[in-house]
Design an enzyme around this catalytic site. Structure first.
Site, PDB file in Angstrom:
ATOM      1  N   ASP A  11      29.395  -2.222 -71.078  1.00 44.28           N
ATOM      2  CA  ASP A  11      30.687  -1.296 -71.256  1.00 44.28           C
ATOM      3  C   ASP A  11      30.018   0.239 -71.445  1.00 44.28           C
ATOM      4  OD1 ASP A  11      32.538   0.497 -71.980  1.00 44.28           O
ATOM      5  OD2 ASP A  11      33.838  -1.052 -73.047  1.00 44.28           O
ATOM      6  N   HIS A  18      40.141   1.809 -72.835  1.00 43.98           N
ATOM      7  CA  HIS A  18      39.323   0.532 -72.266  1.00 43.98           C
ATOM      8  C   HIS A  18      39.577  -0.328 -71.074  1.00 43.98           C
ATOM      9  CE1 HIS A  18      37.248   0.510 -76.016  1.00 43.98           C
ATOM     10  NE2 HIS A  18      38.278   0.721 -76.826  1.00 43.98           N
ATOM     11  N   GLN A  94      29.181   2.752 -75.118  1.00 42.53           N
ATOM     12  CA  GLN A  94      29.730   1.826 -76.114  1.00 42.53           C
ATOM     13  C   GLN A  94      28.725   0.689 -76.658  1.00 42.53           C
ATOM     14  OE1 GLN A  94      33.881   0.454 -76.208  1.00 42.53           O
ATOM     15  NE2 GLN A  94      33.205  -1.431 -75.507  1.00 42.53           N
ATOM     16  N   GLY A 103      11.203  -2.921 -74.405  1.00 39.96           N
ATOM     17  CA  GLY A 103      10.442  -4.357 -73.428  1.00 39.96           C
ATOM     18  C   GLY A 103      11.698  -5.405 -72.933  1.00 39.96           C
ATOM     19  N   TYR A 228      32.038  -3.955 -85.513  1.00 44.70           N
ATOM     20  CA  TYR A 228      32.785  -3.978 -84.225  1.00 44.70           C
ATOM     21  C   TYR A 228      32.240  -2.705 -83.453  1.00 44.70           C
ATOM     22  CZ  TYR A 228      36.440  -4.283 -80.842  1.00 44.70           C
ATOM     23  OH  TYR A 228      37.120  -4.416 -79.664  1.00 44.70           O
ATOM     24  N   LYS A 231      34.073  -5.844 -77.496  1.00 48.53           N
ATOM     25  CA  LYS A 231      34.037  -7.258 -77.276  1.00 48.53           C
ATOM     26  C   LYS A 231      32.884  -7.546 -76.329  1.00 48.53           C
ATOM     27  CE  LYS A 231      36.463 -10.174 -79.796  1.00 48.53           C
ATOM     28  NZ  LYS A 231      35.849 -11.051 -80.785  1.00 48.53           N
ATOM     29  N   GLN A 241      27.956 -26.314 -54.819  1.00 48.42           N
ATOM     30  CA  GLN A 241      27.348 -27.417 -53.865  1.00 48.42           C
ATOM     31  C   GLN A 241      26.185 -28.180 -53.793  1.00 48.42           C
ATOM     32  OE1 GLN A 241      31.084 -26.004 -52.227  1.00 48.42           O
ATOM     33  NE2 GLN A 241      30.070 -27.769 -51.332  1.00 48.42           N
ATOM     34  N   ARG A 265      41.940  -4.604 -79.607  1.00 44.27           N
ATOM     35  CA  ARG A 265      41.002  -4.555 -80.683  1.00 44.27           C
ATOM     36  C   ARG A 265      39.678  -5.599 -80.864  1.00 44.27           C
ATOM     37  NH1 ARG A 265      42.781   0.623 -82.945  1.00 44.27           N
ATOM     38  NH2 ARG A 265      44.475   1.124 -82.592  1.00 44.27           N
ATOM     39  N   ASP A 286      46.057  -3.730 -73.974  1.00 52.50           N
ATOM     40  CA  ASP A 286      44.572  -3.620 -73.669  1.00 52.50           C
ATOM     41  C   ASP A 286      44.381  -5.112 -73.001  1.00 52.50           C
ATOM     42  OD1 ASP A 286      44.460  -0.865 -74.420  1.00 52.50           O
ATOM     43  OD2 ASP A 286      43.057  -1.270 -75.918  1.00 52.50           O
TER      44      ASP A 286
HETATM   45  P1  13P Z   1      36.369  -3.462 -74.739  1.00 55.37           P
HETATM   46  O1  13P Z   1      35.356  -4.506 -75.544  1.00 55.37           O
HETATM   47  O2  13P Z   1      36.510  -4.117 -73.261  1.00 55.37           O
HETATM   48  O3  13P Z   1      35.664  -2.257 -74.884  1.00 55.37           O
HETATM   49  O4  13P Z   1      37.705  -3.451 -75.249  1.00 55.37           O
HETATM   50  C1  13P Z   1      37.862  -2.960 -76.688  1.00 55.37           C
HETATM   51  C2  13P Z   1      38.980  -2.920 -77.477  1.00 55.37           C
HETATM   52  O5  13P Z   1      39.127  -2.645 -78.485  1.00 55.37           O
HETATM   53  C3  13P Z   1      40.314  -3.144 -76.608  1.00 55.37           C
HETATM   54  O6  13P Z   1      41.466  -2.911 -77.405  1.00 55.37           O
HETATM   55  P1  13P Z   2      32.257 -29.637 -46.175  1.00 55.29           P
HETATM   56  O1  13P Z   2      32.664 -31.039 -45.173  1.00 55.29           O
HETATM   57  O2  13P Z   2      33.638 -28.669 -45.437  1.00 55.29           O
HETATM   58  O3  13P Z   2      31.099 -29.448 -46.118  1.00 55.29           O
HETATM   59  O4  13P Z   2      33.155 -29.670 -47.402  1.00 55.29           O
HETATM   60  C1  13P Z   2      32.447 -30.482 -48.487  1.00 55.29           C
HETATM   61  C2  13P Z   2      32.910 -30.073 -49.757  1.00 55.29           C
HETATM   62  O5  13P Z   2      31.838 -29.948 -50.621  1.00 55.29           O
HETATM   63  C3  13P Z   2      34.380 -29.530 -50.215  1.00 55.29           C
HETATM   64  O6  13P Z   2      34.379 -29.154 -51.544  1.00 55.29           O
HETATM   65 MG    MG Z   3      35.374  -0.566 -74.026  1.00 56.26          MG
HETATM   66 MG    MG Z   4      35.080  -4.497 -71.765  1.00 57.60          MG
END
Ligand code: 13P
Ligand code: 13P
Ligand code: MG
Ligand code: MG
Length: 364
Positions: A11, A18, A94, A103, A228, A231, A241, A265, A286
């Protein structure tokens, strides 16, 4: 051919608050990764966003934890931060906890999920990206995908899945890890997976072949920063598959909404809502927390996709369920279990309140 899929996210500024990512920031990231694809080591890339988190999806042949790949992501995040600062986006930079690159981007704030894999004749992968939640949020879907026969039919009826999977679980507070086998050790395993604020599944391996099946970002921002900042908003990469669950089995855990920590938050429990890319802009209180799923076929490292996998009316009931759960939890206002328990809260005024009221507490 051995290909490395690196998903590195951060972020670096929200638009507005946010809630989302600004196109100019995404444009800057695209421009820089395009140069790296044309002139240097990237085989392919995609730039996506989930809420205010910028997602760099990159393929190359340099392996995991490669300094150049991490440095590229770091430079993109800082260049994007400059754009975010110019636009005065919210929380510009952020998640970038230092300004020096040492590194490896791990421990510097961004989330990282990488896997080096031997590309199969057909290699379907799904990249899940979440906003307004924390690293352990994948524990429940991890379990359902790779250990629950009521979710994944292949565990019962497909020879290639019948031996089960090995789960690498990290203790994000004590910085330790353990590998437990499913199905033999599921009761032990669930003791840890059921406590996602402390334990997070990092990787899953096929017990039939030893091949890697999934990897997630387990970085806990608050643990790294000691305060903090936002998140973790983690990512999860899953191969599908063949020796792994089918695409539909990997998506099936999101057929119901479940409760995660995060939301306002970073200090509340709320329902995780699976949405199409265009709806990954959490705004109510949010949130509620969002998850998107980008599907790709890898073709010699080229990313054929993304397919927006939750853009499917079959996930509409899960979205309805999330809205119902969101309203039920919201009615609790500042009460648990909507608000996180005291020790898990990212924001708190408790120390100040106790200091001020300390004298007024009397023995019973
Ligand atoms: P983010 O972690 O997505 O930045 O969200 C932080 C937040 O405080 C949302 O209310
Ligand atoms: P198909 O027979 O279309 O390959 O599908 C098999 C399968 O994995 C379905 O989830
Ligand atoms: Mg954010
Ligand atoms: Mg975020």
């Amino acid at each position: 051919m051995k290909v490395t899929l690196s998903v590195i996210k951060a972020d670096i500024g929200g638009w507005v608050g946010h809630s989302s990512s600004h196109p100019e920031v995404m444009g800057k990231a695209t421009e820089m990764l395009e140069v790296a694809k044309k002139r240097s080591f990237l085989i392919d890339y995609r730039v996506l966003a989930c809420g205010d988190d910028l997602q760099l999806i990159m393929t190359h042949d340099r392996g995991e934890e490669d300094e150049q790949v991490h440095k590229l992501a770091w430079d993109v995040f800082w260049a994007g931060t400059d754009v975010a600062k110019k636009l005065k986006l919210y929380g510009a930079g952020q998640d970038l906890l230092t300004d020096a690159f040492s590194g490896n981007i791990r421990g510097a704030g961004p989330g990282v999920a990488e896997m080096a894999l031997e590309e199969r004749p057909s290699e379907p992968v799904i990249i899940f990206m979440a906003d307004k939640t924390s690293a352990g949020a994948w524990n429940l879907p991890f379990y359902k995908m790779f250990a629950d026969p009521f979710n994944t039919a292949g565990l019962v009826i497909a020879e290639s899945l019948h031996k089960g999977f090995a789960f690498e679980i990290q203790d994000v507070k004590a910085h330790k890890k353990i590998t437990l086998n499913s199905p033999d050790e599921i009761y032990d395993m669930l003791m840890f997976l059921g406590a996602p604020s402390r334990y997070a599944v990092k990787r899953v391996y096929s017990r039939a072949t030893g091949a890697i099946g999934a990897v997630s970002s387990t970085e806990r921002l608050a643990e790294i920063a000691g305060r903090y900042v936002g998140k973790d908003d983690p990512v999860l990469v899953v191969r599908c598959q063949g020796d792994f669950p089918a695409v539909g089995e990997v998506l099936e855990p999101f057929g119901h909404s479940f409760i995660v920590e995060g939301w306002m938050r970073g200090s509340h429990h709320g329902p995780l809502m699976p949405v199409a890319f265009k709806d990954a802009n959490p705004s109510r209180f949010d949130g509620p927390p969002r998850v998107i799923a980008a599907g790709f076929q890898l073709a010699n490292g080229l990313l054929v996709g993304p397919r927006d996998l939750f853009d499917d009316p079959a996930f509409e009931p899960a979205r309805q369920e999330a809205n119902t759960l969101a309203s039920a939890l919201r009615r609790h206002g500042p009460f648990e279990p909507h608000r996180l328990p005291l020790e898990e809260m990212e924001y708190t005024t408790m120390a100040g309140i106790m200091k001020r009221l300390g004298q007024r507490w009397e023995p019973l």
